[in-house]
Scaffold this motif. Structure first.
Motif, PDB file in Angstrom:
ATOM      1  N   VAL A  40     -21.057  -9.034 -17.648  1.00  0.00           N
ATOM      2  CA  VAL A  40     -20.788  -7.755 -16.998  1.00  0.00           C
ATOM      3  C   VAL A  40     -22.126  -7.120 -16.639  1.00  0.00           C
ATOM      4  N   GLU A  41     -22.246  -6.702 -15.384  1.00  0.00           N
ATOM      5  CA  GLU A  41     -23.464  -6.032 -14.920  1.00  0.00           C
ATOM      6  C   GLU A  41     -23.072  -4.713 -14.270  1.00  0.00           C
ATOM      7  N   ILE A  42     -23.745  -3.643 -14.663  1.00  0.00           N
ATOM      8  CA  ILE A  42     -23.503  -2.323 -14.083  1.00  0.00           C
ATOM      9  C   ILE A  42     -24.686  -2.009 -13.177  1.00  0.00           C
ATOM     10  N   VAL A  43     -24.389  -1.700 -11.910  1.00  0.00           N
ATOM     11  CA  VAL A  43     -25.458  -1.422 -10.954  1.00  0.00           C
ATOM     12  C   VAL A  43     -25.208  -0.059 -10.323  1.00  0.00           C
ATOM     13  N   GLU A  44     -26.210   0.800 -10.423  1.00  0.00           N
ATOM     14  CA  GLU A  44     -26.122   2.115  -9.790  1.00  0.00           C
ATOM     15  C   GLU A  44     -26.345   1.959  -8.292  1.00  0.00           C
ATOM     16  N   VAL A  45     -25.561   2.666  -7.503  1.00  0.00           N
ATOM     17  CA  VAL A  45     -25.721   2.625  -6.047  1.00  0.00           C
ATOM     18  C   VAL A  45     -27.091   3.227  -5.718  1.00  0.00           C
ATOM     19  N   PRO A  46     -27.933   2.501  -4.979  1.00  0.00           N
ATOM     20  CA  PRO A  46     -29.323   2.926  -4.773  1.00  0.00           C
ATOM     21  C   PRO A  46     -29.530   3.968  -3.678  1.00  0.00           C
ATOM     22  N   PHE A  47     -28.458   4.425  -3.047  1.00  0.00           N
ATOM     23  CA  PHE A  47     -28.629   5.407  -1.985  1.00  0.00           C
ATOM     24  C   PHE A  47     -27.615   6.533  -2.139  1.00  0.00           C
ATOM     25  N   GLU A  48     -28.051   7.756  -1.772  1.00  0.00           N
ATOM     26  CA  GLU A  48     -27.171   8.932  -1.841  1.00  0.00           C
ATOM     27  C   GLU A  48     -26.198   8.929  -0.663  1.00  0.00           C
ATOM     28  N   GLU A  49     -26.745   8.752   0.512  1.00  0.00           N
ATOM     29  CA  GLU A  49     -25.945   8.687   1.733  1.00  0.00           C
ATOM     30  C   GLU A  49     -25.910   7.228   2.176  1.00  0.00           C
ATOM     31  N   HIS A  50     -24.808   6.839   2.802  1.00  0.00           N
ATOM     32  CA  HIS A  50     -24.759   5.469   3.298  1.00  0.00           C
ATOM     33  C   HIS A  50     -24.070   5.415   4.651  1.00  0.00           C
ATOM     34  N   SER A  51     -24.432   4.400   5.393  1.00  0.00           N
ATOM     35  CA  SER A  51     -23.852   4.167   6.714  1.00  0.00           C
ATOM     36  C   SER A  51     -22.808   3.067   6.583  1.00  0.00           C
ATOM     37  N   PRO A  52     -21.944   2.922   7.601  1.00  0.00           N
ATOM     38  CA  PRO A  52     -20.961   1.843   7.565  1.00  0.00           C
ATOM     39  C   PRO A  52     -21.670   0.496   7.357  1.00  0.00           C
ATOM     40  N   GLY A  53     -21.151  -0.282   6.435  1.00  0.00           N
ATOM     41  CA  GLY A  53     -21.715  -1.596   6.158  1.00  0.00           C
ATOM     42  C   GLY A  53     -22.701  -1.619   5.006  1.00  0.00           C
ATOM     43  N   ASP A  54     -23.246  -0.458   4.623  1.00  0.00           N
ATOM     44  CA  ASP A  54     -24.234  -0.430   3.542  1.00  0.00           C
ATOM     45  C   ASP A  54     -23.645  -0.905   2.215  1.00  0.00           C
ATOM     46  N   LEU A  55     -22.487  -0.399   1.829  1.00  0.00           N
ATOM     47  CA  LEU A  55     -21.890  -0.803   0.552  1.00  0.00           C
ATOM     48  C   LEU A  55     -21.451  -2.269   0.558  1.00  0.00           C
ATOM     49  N   PRO A  56     -20.787  -2.751   1.618  1.00  0.00           N
ATOM     50  CA  PRO A  56     -20.467  -4.181   1.642  1.00  0.00           C
ATOM     51  C   PRO A  56     -21.717  -5.064   1.535  1.00  0.00           C
ATOM     52  N   ASN A  57     -22.790  -4.696   2.216  1.00  0.00           N
ATOM     53  CA  ASN A  57     -24.028  -5.477   2.135  1.00  0.00           C
ATOM     54  C   ASN A  57     -24.645  -5.388   0.742  1.00  0.00           C
ATOM     55  N   PHE A  58     -24.598  -4.217   0.128  1.00  0.00           N
ATOM     56  CA  PHE A  58     -25.082  -4.019  -1.238  1.00  0.00           C
ATOM     57  C   PHE A  58     -24.331  -4.936  -2.205  1.00  0.00           C
ATOM     58  N   ILE A  59     -23.011  -4.991  -2.041  1.00  0.00           N
ATOM     59  CA  ILE A  59     -22.183  -5.838  -2.909  1.00  0.00           C
ATOM     60  C   ILE A  59     -22.485  -7.317  -2.663  1.00  0.00           C
ATOM     61  N   LYS A  60     -22.635  -7.693  -1.412  1.00  0.00           N
ATOM     62  CA  LYS A  60     -22.977  -9.080  -1.071  1.00  0.00           C
ATOM     63  C   LYS A  60     -24.329  -9.475  -1.679  1.00  0.00           C
ATOM     64  N   GLU A  61     -25.306  -8.571  -1.605  1.00  0.00           N
ATOM     65  CA  GLU A  61     -26.640  -8.838  -2.159  1.00  0.00           C
ATOM     66  C   GLU A  61     -26.593  -9.062  -3.673  1.00  0.00           C
ATOM     67  N   HIS A  62     -25.599  -8.474  -4.329  1.00  0.00           N
ATOM     68  CA  HIS A  62     -25.449  -8.636  -5.775  1.00  0.00           C
ATOM     69  C   HIS A  62     -24.462  -9.755  -6.125  1.00  0.00           C
ATOM     70  N   GLY A  63     -24.089 -10.544  -5.141  1.00  0.00           N
ATOM     71  CA  GLY A  63     -23.280 -11.733  -5.393  1.00  0.00           C
ATOM     72  C   GLY A  63     -21.788 -11.500  -5.473  1.00  0.00           C
ATOM     73  N   GLY A  64     -21.312 -10.304  -5.105  1.00  0.00           N
ATOM     74  CA  GLY A  64     -19.878 -10.013  -5.155  1.00  0.00           C
ATOM     75  C   GLY A  64     -19.077 -10.927  -4.241  1.00  0.00           C
ATOM     76  N   GLU A  65     -17.997 -11.495  -4.787  1.00  0.00           N
ATOM     77  CA  GLU A  65     -17.130 -12.386  -4.008  1.00  0.00           C
ATOM     78  C   GLU A  65     -15.756 -11.774  -3.773  1.00  0.00           C
ATOM     79  N   LEU A  66     -15.399 -10.811  -4.624  1.00  0.00           N
ATOM     80  CA  LEU A  66     -14.087 -10.173  -4.583  1.00  0.00           C
ATOM     81  C   LEU A  66     -14.255  -8.733  -5.013  1.00  0.00           C
ATOM     82  N   VAL A  67     -13.608  -7.820  -4.301  1.00  0.00           N
ATOM     83  CA  VAL A  67     -13.631  -6.410  -4.665  1.00  0.00           C
ATOM     84  C   VAL A  67     -12.230  -6.000  -5.095  1.00  0.00           C
ATOM     85  N   LEU A  68     -12.143  -5.360  -6.264  1.00  0.00           N
ATOM     86  CA  LEU A  68     -10.903  -4.740  -6.716  1.00  0.00           C
ATOM     87  C   LEU A  68     -11.121  -3.241  -6.622  1.00  0.00           C
TER      88      LEU A  68
END
Length: 107
Positions: A40-68
Protein backbone atom coordinates in the motif's frame (compact mmCIF):
# COMPACT_ATOMS: atom_id res chain seq x y z
CA UNK A 1 -2.44 -5.27 -10.42
CA UNK A 2 -2.05 -1.75 -9.03
CA UNK A 3 -5.38 -0.32 -7.89
CA UNK A 4 -5.79 3.40 -7.26
CA UNK A 5 -8.42 4.92 -4.95
CA UNK A 6 -8.98 8.63 -4.16
CA UNK A 7 -8.81 9.13 -0.39
CA UNK A 8 -10.11 11.72 2.08
CA UNK A 9 -6.92 11.50 4.17
CA UNK A 10 -3.56 9.77 4.44
CA UNK A 11 -4.55 6.73 6.54
CA UNK A 12 -4.09 4.23 3.70
CA UNK A 13 -6.45 1.25 3.89
CA UNK A 14 -8.26 2.89 6.82
CA UNK A 15 -9.06 6.01 4.75
CA UNK A 16 -12.51 6.68 3.38
CA UNK A 17 -12.99 6.93 -0.37
CA UNK A 18 -13.14 10.59 -1.41
CA UNK A 19 -16.50 11.00 -3.15
CA UNK A 20 -15.27 13.86 -5.32
CA UNK A 21 -12.48 12.35 -7.41
CA UNK A 22 -11.07 15.67 -8.65
CA UNK A 23 -10.79 17.12 -5.14
CA UNK A 24 -8.99 14.19 -3.50
CA UNK A 25 -5.86 15.32 -1.62
CA UNK A 26 -4.46 11.77 -1.53
CA UNK A 27 -4.51 8.66 -3.66
CA UNK A 28 -3.95 5.21 -2.22
CA UNK A 29 -2.16 2.77 -4.52
CA UNK A 30 -2.82 -0.85 -3.58
CA UNK A 31 -0.78 -3.63 -5.16
CA UNK A 32 -2.81 -6.84 -5.37
CA UNK A 33 -1.50 -10.24 -6.41
CA UNK A 34 -3.34 -13.57 -6.18
CA UNK A 35 -6.26 -11.82 -4.44
CA UNK A 36 -3.98 -10.58 -1.66
CA UNK A 37 -2.96 -7.04 -0.78
CA UNK A 38 0.83 -7.01 -1.19
CA UNK A 39 1.67 -3.33 -0.76
CA UNK A 40 0.00 0.00 0.00
CA UNK A 41 1.37 3.40 -1.00
CA UNK A 42 -0.19 6.73 -0.05
CA UNK A 43 0.67 9.61 -2.38
CA UNK A 44 -0.32 13.21 -1.79
CA UNK A 45 -1.55 15.02 -4.89
CA UNK A 46 1.35 17.34 -5.81
CA UNK A 47 -0.74 20.20 -7.18
CA UNK A 48 -3.46 22.45 -5.73
CA UNK A 49 -5.11 23.24 -9.04
CA UNK A 50 -5.20 20.81 -11.93
CA UNK A 51 -6.12 20.82 -15.58
CA UNK A 52 -7.98 18.08 -17.46
CA UNK A 53 -5.70 15.06 -17.76
CA UNK A 54 -3.42 15.97 -14.85
CA UNK A 55 -4.85 13.41 -12.41
CA UNK A 56 -5.01 10.56 -14.95
CA UNK A 57 -1.38 11.26 -15.91
CA UNK A 58 -0.39 11.46 -12.22
CA UNK A 59 -2.00 8.06 -11.63
CA UNK A 60 -0.35 6.58 -14.72
CA UNK A 61 3.06 7.89 -13.57
CA UNK A 62 2.55 6.02 -10.28
CA UNK A 63 1.73 2.77 -12.08
CA UNK A 64 -2.05 2.79 -11.58
CA UNK A 65 -3.81 0.19 -13.75
CA UNK A 66 -7.32 0.42 -12.29
CA UNK A 67 -9.19 3.19 -10.51
CA UNK A 68 -11.94 2.50 -7.98
CA UNK A 69 -13.91 5.69 -7.36
CA UNK A 70 -17.31 6.81 -6.17
CA UNK A 71 -17.88 8.79 -9.34
CA UNK A 72 -15.84 10.41 -12.06
CA UNK A 73 -16.48 12.91 -14.83
CA UNK A 74 -16.77 12.02 -18.51
CA UNK A 75 -13.67 13.97 -19.48
CA UNK A 76 -11.53 12.15 -16.89
CA UNK A 77 -12.99 8.82 -18.06
CA UNK A 78 -11.88 9.63 -21.60
CA UNK A 79 -8.35 10.42 -20.40
CA UNK A 80 -8.17 7.19 -18.41
CA UNK A 81 -9.35 5.18 -21.41
CA UNK A 82 -6.69 6.79 -23.61
CA UNK A 83 -4.05 5.78 -21.04
CA UNK A 84 -5.32 2.20 -20.82
CA UNK A 85 -6.49 2.57 -17.22
CA UNK A 86 -9.76 0.88 -16.29
CA UNK A 87 -12.24 2.78 -14.08
CA UNK A 88 -14.91 1.25 -11.86
CA UNK A 89 -17.34 3.63 -10.15
CA UNK A 90 -19.65 3.25 -7.17
CA UNK A 91 -16.91 2.74 -4.56
CA UNK A 92 -17.66 4.11 -1.10
CA UNK A 93 -16.60 3.46 2.47
CA UNK A 94 -13.21 2.39 3.80
CA UNK A 95 -10.58 1.69 1.15
CA UNK A 96 -9.67 -1.72 2.57
CA UNK A 97 -13.28 -2.88 2.23
CA UNK A 98 -13.59 -1.44 -1.27
CA UNK A 99 -10.49 -3.32 -2.45
CA UNK A 100 -11.55 -6.59 -0.80
CA UNK A 101 -15.07 -6.33 -2.25
CA UNK A 102 -13.60 -5.73 -5.71
CA UNK A 103 -11.32 -8.77 -5.39
CA UNK A 104 -14.19 -10.99 -4.16
CA UNK A 105 -16.23 -10.05 -7.21
CA UNK A 106 -13.48 -11.37 -9.41
CA UNK A 107 -12.00 -7.96 -10.26
Amino acid sequence: MRITIPAKDDKGLKSEVCEHFGRAKYFVFVDVQDDKIENVEIVEVPFEEHSPGDLPNFIKEHGGELVLAYGIGKRAMTYFQSLGIQVVTGAHGKIEGVVKDFMQRGG
